[in-house]
Design an enzyme around this catalytic site. Structure first.
Site, short mmCIF file in Angstrom:
data_model
loop_
_atom_site.label_atom_id
_atom_site.label_comp_id
_atom_site.label_asym_id
_atom_site.label_seq_id
_atom_site.Cartn_x
_atom_site.Cartn_y
_atom_site.Cartn_z
N GLN A 96 -34.82 162.13 93.29
CA GLN A 96 -33.72 162.73 92.54
C GLN A 96 -33.14 161.73 91.55
O GLN A 96 -33.55 161.66 90.41
CB GLN A 96 -32.67 163.25 93.51
N ASP A 97 -32.17 160.91 91.99
CA ASP A 97 -31.71 159.83 91.12
C ASP A 97 -31.72 158.53 91.92
O ASP A 97 -31.90 158.54 93.13
CB ASP A 97 -30.35 160.12 90.47
N PRO A 98 -31.55 157.38 91.27
CA PRO A 98 -31.72 156.09 91.96
C PRO A 98 -30.68 155.87 93.05
O PRO A 98 -29.60 156.47 93.05
CB PRO A 98 -31.56 155.06 90.83
N VAL A 155 -33.97 161.75 87.45
CA VAL A 155 -32.93 161.08 86.67
C VAL A 155 -33.12 159.58 86.93
O VAL A 155 -33.24 159.17 88.08
CB VAL A 155 -31.52 161.54 87.10
N GLY A 171 -25.52 161.15 91.35
CA GLY A 171 -25.51 162.29 90.43
C GLY A 171 -24.72 162.07 89.16
O GLY A 171 -24.60 162.99 88.34
#
Length: 232
Positions: free
Chosen positions: A63-65, A124, A133
């Site tokens: 998803q994101d880091p 992302v 997020g």
């Protein structure tokens, strides 16, 4: 000098001139100047640097880091060797052991997988410290969608690993008649017991790769002490 230093530049280098990316770049300039942002700017595109386009055999979509200090370094699910293994990755190691008998290691540094053709891609590629997020909807999704489209169009098939609803939203962009799609619950502690444990994704990937005439992934990572000779 191109941002991407291998064949990815020929495939998606044009994205860097598009309006959405120029706006994303201005946003990132401000964020890196005014906030603490992960990963380090030099690590943003490590997934592409470690795994050239023509060498991609597997995509594990995140998803994101990670948003804690010294964790993120540009590869989904992976952390730098000196920090604790995150809970989701611990669960991945547990499933690896149950699936293939792979010994869990004392770190979360997954570059040896990337070097074998496993593209560890977040949708992302950046995040503010302690704000998961926070860089969603700024343009990264358009960029990583193009990455998925490019791999989908490629003649050589790919195994796409989609854990959880966020990753599974990308399924419609993948031609399931040509590529392998592996889906289950996310390895997060909140969902791993709802279908991730026991799903045996790693053996499924290797079985499929061998059917394609490709070398299976050696999922066994070196222990931390051996990483320093590995060349991190």
């Amino acid at each position: 000098m191109p941002i991407l230093r291998n064949d990815w530049n020929d495939v998606i280098g044009g994205e860097f001139q598009k309006t959405y990316y120029l706006e994303l770049r201005e946003f990132l300039k401000r964020e890196y100047k005014e906030q603490t942002v992960y990963p380090h700017m030099n690590d943003l595109f490590n997934a592409f640097h470690y795994t050239p386009f023509e060498q991609v055999k597997v995509v594990i979509l995140g998803q994101d880091p990670y948003h804690g200090p010294n964790q993120a370094h540009g590869l989904s699910f992976s952390v730098k060797p000196e920090v604790a293994v995150p809970p989701s990755l611990k669960n991945m190691y547990k499933e690896l052991q149950d699936d293939l008998g792979v010994t869990p290691v004392d770190h979360g540094y997954l570059q040896p997988w990337a070097d074998q053709g496993v593209l560890l891609l977040n949708t992302v590629l950046s995040v503010r410290k302690r704000q998961p997020g926070s860089h969603k909807g700024k343009g990264w999704e358009l960029f990583t969608n193009e990455v998925i489209h490019a791999l989908n169009k490629r003649e050589e098939p790919v195994a796409f690993v989609l854990w959880g609803r966020h990753a599974q939203a990308k399924k419609e962009a993948i031609d399931a008649t040509r590529h392998l799609i592996i889906e289950s619950a996310h390895p997060s502690p909140f969902s791993a017991n709802r279908g991730f444990f026991g799903s045996r994704p790693f053996s499924k990937i290797n079985h499929w790769l061998q059917e394609q005439g490709k070398a299976p992934v050696d999922w066994q990572l070196p222990m931390k002490a051996e990483l320093y000779s590995y060349g991190k």
